[in-house]
Design an enzyme around this catalytic site. Structure first.
Site, mmCIF file in Angstrom:
data_model
loop_
_atom_site.group_PDB
_atom_site.id
_atom_site.type_symbol
_atom_site.label_atom_id
_atom_site.label_comp_id
_atom_site.label_asym_id
_atom_site.label_seq_id
_atom_site.Cartn_x
_atom_site.Cartn_y
_atom_site.Cartn_z
ATOM 1 C CG HIS A 139 -1.913 -1.101 1.249
ATOM 2 N ND1 HIS A 139 -2.532 -1.583 0.105
ATOM 3 C CD2 HIS A 139 -2.406 -1.844 2.289
ATOM 4 C CE1 HIS A 139 -3.354 -2.564 0.430
ATOM 5 N NE2 HIS A 139 -3.304 -2.743 1.741
ATOM 6 C CE1 TYR A 140 5.077 5.963 2.420
ATOM 7 C CE2 TYR A 140 6.917 4.562 1.765
ATOM 8 C CZ TYR A 140 6.420 5.810 2.112
ATOM 9 O OH TYR A 140 7.255 6.895 2.163
#
Length: 319
Positions: A139-140
């Site tokens: 996600h990051y």
């Protein structure tokens, strides 16, 4: 004297940036979500403006009158859902861009990251031509890649500065987490930890941000580092030594670490568990794969040179 607006001004990079801007004689206004953040900004010599990244009207009012803006706020935690990362890192960035444009800001400098290129492959001698990975499994990286695209495509004068593995005195996340892992018996090298990695001391990051604001070409991204790579194992060992901690020799094969991370990510996302699995994609990629950066573009176009060596940074941490 320039009026400058900063998001994330109470954070590690943002706080050091606020201090540098104040020292250079600028009037600094920084977004603060709460009392603690506001107090830190004020202690650094800036003026705290209450608001958050989700409120465009508040952002526009806060940024109004500023000639220059830096966007340093981001969700960087290991845990969190895709929705949370997108809300903070993508939608929040879109709101900053919109507010800056509507407020008539001359230039917006965005704090990016090499992670925006990551989806499980080693990064070897990469430069700014490497593709962003908004499709990353983690996600990051995905959210930071999507945010950077928004910034570079904006109808506003923008520049992106990408440091790799920011470290130094004042860090309250990476080093403290590493110390806790060693003391808790949860630390292991991945693949022996003998791959090469680049790093960027927080002062070198701030130097790059200042130069990007002054000299960066609109619509361009620039990598900055400490100047030369180091063995990951050597760097982490020295970093931990500044806190009197010695890491164990225990090592987990890279293939096994990736399998464990994949299983953990699947379970955590499927069951919507809070926090992060014992091993996640980003941790394995950072701790188990080479990441070396070509900073020629920043050197040639910005005149970038590291202002602090690793030796000086380690000495600061030892106090």
């Amino acid at each position: 004297m320039t009026t400058v607006f900063v998001t994330g001004g109470s954070g590690f990079v943002g706080g050091r940036l606020v201090a540098r801007l104040v020292k250079d004689g600028h009037v600094v206004r920084a977004l603060a979500r709460g009392d603690a953040a506001a107090a830190k900004v004020e202690a650094l010599g800036g003026s705290a403006v209450r608001g958050d990244l989700g409120d465009v009207a508040a952002l526009r009012a806060a940024i109004g009158g500023s000639e220059l803006a830096f966007h340093a706020a981001a969700r960087t935690s290991r845990g969190g859902s895709r929705t949370q990362f997108w809300a903070d890192n993508v939608e929040g960035t879109a709101n900053v861009v919109r507010a800056a444009r509507e407020a008539g800001v001359r230039r917006l400098v965005h704090v990016g990251t090499e992670a925006a290129l990551m989806d499980g492959q080693p990064l070897v001698g990469v430069n700014e031509n490497a593709p962003l990975r908004p499709d990353s499994r983690a996600h990051y990286p995905a959210s930071k890649a999507a945010a950077e695209r928004l910034v570079l495509d904006a109808d506003l004068e923008t520049v992106v500065l990408r440091p790799r593995f920011v470290w130094g005195a004042g860090d309250t996340t990476v080093l403290s987490e590493l110390v806790a892992m060693v003391k808790g018996g949860r630390f292991a090298w991945i693949g022996g930890g003998r791959h090469r990695t680049d790093t960027t001391h927080v002062d070198n990051t701030v130097e790059g941000l200042i130069l990007a604001a002054e000299r960066g070409r609109p619509g361009q991204a620039y990598f900055v580092t400490d100047g030369h790579p180091v063995l990951f194992r050597d760097f982490i060992t020295e970093l931990l030594a500044t806190r009197g901690v010695t890491p164990p020799d225990r090592s987990l094969p890279l293939g096994l670490a990736l399998a464990v991370a994949s299983a953990g990510e699947t379970i955590w996302r499927g069951l919507r568990l809070s926090g992060a699995p014992p091993l996640d994609y980003m941790s394995v990629w950072v701790a188990g794969q080479e990441c070396t950066i070509d900073i020629s573009k920043a050197t040639e176009e910005l005149g970038y040179r590291p202002v602090k060596t690793r030796e000086e940074g380690m000495a600061e941490l030892r106090g």
